[in-house]
Write a protein that holds these residues in place. Structure first.
Motif, PDB file in Angstrom:
ATOM      1  N   SER A 174       0.829  -1.207   0.000  1.00 56.78           N
ATOM      2  CA  SER A 174       0.000   0.000   0.000  1.00 56.78           C
ATOM      3  C   SER A 174       0.863   1.257   0.000  1.00 56.78           C
ATOM      4  O   SER A 174       0.578   2.224  -0.717  1.00 56.78           O
ATOM      5  N   ASP A 269      -3.432  -0.337  -9.074  1.00 55.59           N
ATOM      6  CA  ASP A 269      -4.331   0.322  -8.127  1.00 55.59           C
ATOM      7  C   ASP A 269      -5.775  -0.171  -8.202  1.00 55.59           C
ATOM      8  O   ASP A 269      -6.408  -0.381  -7.168  1.00 55.59           O
ATOM      9  N   GLY A 293      -5.362  -6.468  -2.005  1.00 55.90           N
ATOM     10  CA  GLY A 293      -5.919  -5.184  -1.606  1.00 55.90           C
ATOM     11  C   GLY A 293      -6.227  -4.275  -2.775  1.00 55.90           C
ATOM     12  O   GLY A 293      -6.125  -3.048  -2.665  1.00 55.90           O
ATOM     13  N   ILE A 294      -6.631  -4.861  -3.898  1.00 50.48           N
ATOM     14  CA  ILE A 294      -6.959  -4.076  -5.090  1.00 50.48           C
ATOM     15  C   ILE A 294      -8.476  -4.051  -5.261  1.00 50.48           C
ATOM     16  O   ILE A 294      -9.105  -5.108  -5.414  1.00 50.48           O
ATOM     17  N   GLU A 339      -7.762   4.293  -1.694  1.00 51.97           N
ATOM     18  CA  GLU A 339      -7.198   3.759  -0.449  1.00 51.97           C
ATOM     19  C   GLU A 339      -8.285   3.146   0.428  1.00 51.97           C
ATOM     20  O   GLU A 339      -8.085   2.083   1.032  1.00 51.97           O
ATOM     21  N   SER A 342      -9.384  -0.070  -1.150  1.00 48.91           N
ATOM     22  CA  SER A 342      -8.308  -1.056  -1.048  1.00 48.91           C
ATOM     23  C   SER A 342      -8.326  -1.763   0.300  1.00 48.91           C
ATOM     24  O   SER A 342      -8.213  -2.998   0.372  1.00 48.91           O
ATOM     25  N   ARG A 346      -9.130  -5.883   0.787  1.00 49.27           N
ATOM     26  CA  ARG A 346      -8.279  -6.802   1.557  1.00 49.27           C
ATOM     27  C   ARG A 346      -9.074  -7.454   2.694  1.00 49.27           C
ATOM     28  O   ARG A 346      -8.966  -8.666   2.936  1.00 49.27           O
TER      29      ARG A 346
END
Length: 368
Positions: A174, A269, A293-294, A339, A342, A346
């Protein structure tokens, strides 16, 4: 005493969503001390080989059922008419051994819709009545009606732990993504799938071309996948070359190792997947993205709405609706939103799609 389970299905190669998940199920049970696993790999490459493979596999199946005496047989239902015939004869043989529990996994998004006419409707009815448990990946791809509800279970797929990353690695990734964004001012969007028209790669390209000048310049667009024919490849690469935005478009092809794909994705991203592929069920590429985490932008199609919570771990839009996709892409210029999505992507993976979660639920299904 350990329970014996016979896998009667196709394994990699070929590399498909079905064979990847089958290998995952095999690995989980093979390494579980409660089970002894046996395998008959039904994969074959050509029509001629398929015929001889079918015949030889039937003899192997009888041999294993007599000598090994498995408690469970695991197979994957086919969505093709030829596969329906193959499944019919396989299940006929297995049903001769009344003490065997037959677990059938469905990986296609249109299972049953191709078998509405004679004689396939009768074969399908026979097959469904003799299996013990039918596993679907989600309610959106169950077209069997309520008659077989007592046999049907739902289980979302998982991916190999080799592809995923730890929580500490996620924090590092990240930070890397944010640093790359701050240095370049670019948000990296990507498409990941085989280059099939109905997977939506042209829809994404066309939508990107329609973005306002002050918006498109904030994005890089990456296409990752395999081509099935040279003509489609040539036509698409020609479109990219002629585009006034070609300096922001990148095509990555021929990545056969999923770990090579992982190395590429850790710098990305947002995954955009405008699929309307007829047999889509549960795309593993979405799970792979969530594990890293995308966030994912995709369509109201197959089990995808059961994976993506709109505005939480990604966004959903109607199939072939370029205007909706454009509006979503315009909103992605705010990196704080990415963010937020993301972190939730996750979290979704850890809570719903992890290897541990899958193994626990699968074993429950075996003994249900």
């Amino acid at each position: 005493m350990k329970d014996k389970i016979l896998f009667y299905t196709s394994f990699p190669k070929p590399i498909t969503g079905q064979t990847i998940v089958t290998q995952k199920v095999w690995d989980l049970l093979y390494n579980d001390p409660r089970f002894v696993c046996f395998k008959i790999n039904t994969s074959s490459s050509t029509i001629v080989k398929k015929f001889f493979t079918f015949i030889s596999n039937y003899f192997l199946l009888v041999k294993f059922l007599i000598l090994v005496k498995p408690r469970f047989v695991y197979m994957v239902f086919s969505s093709s008419k030829l596969g329906c015939v193959r499944d019919f004869f396989s299940i006929f043989i297995i049903s001769l051994f009344s003490n065997v529990k037959l677990i059938s996994h469905v990986h296609s998004g249109n299972f049953g819709l191709e078998f509405l006419n004679f004689p396939f409707n009768l074969m399908l009815k026979y097959n469904l009545e003799r299996v013990t448990t039918i596993i679907f990946q989600g309610k959106q791809v169950n077209f069997l009606g309520s008659k077989y509800d007592y046999k049907i279970k739902y289980l979302m797929n998982t991916i190999s732990s080799e592809f995923s990353i730890s929580d500490n690695e996620f924090k590092e990734v990240s930070c890397l993504r944010k640093k790359n964004f701050e240095n370049s001012g670019k948000i990296k969007l990507f498409f990941l799938s085989n280059f099939i028209i109905s997977k939506g790669y042209l829809d994404l390209f066309d939508s990107y071309e329609l973005l306002d000048i002050d918006v498109f310049d904030k994005f890089e667009l990456h296409f990752i996948g395999f081509w099935f024919d040279d003509r489609s490849k040539s036509e698409f690469l020609n479109k990219v070359t002629k585009s006034s935005r070609s300096n922001c478009i990148f095509v990555h092809e021929g990545l056969s190792d999923r770990l090579d794909v992982k190395k590429l994705l850790v710098e990305m991203d947002v995954f955009i997947f405008p699929t309307y592929y007829p047999v889509e069920s549960q795309p593993l590429s979405i799970l792979e993205s969530f594990s890293l985490g995308i966030p994912v932008v995709s369509t109201y199609h197959a089990t995808i709405p059961e994976m993506i919570e709109d505005g939480y771990n990604g966004y959903l839009f109607e199939k072939r609706d370029h205007n909706q996709l454009l509006n979503i892409m315009r909103g992605l210029v705010n990196y704080e939103i990415i963010e937020y999505l993301s972190l939730n992507a996750r979290d979704s993976f850890n809570k719903r799609f992890s290897e541990k979660e899958f193994e626990s639920k699968f074993i429950q299904l075996l003994y249900a």
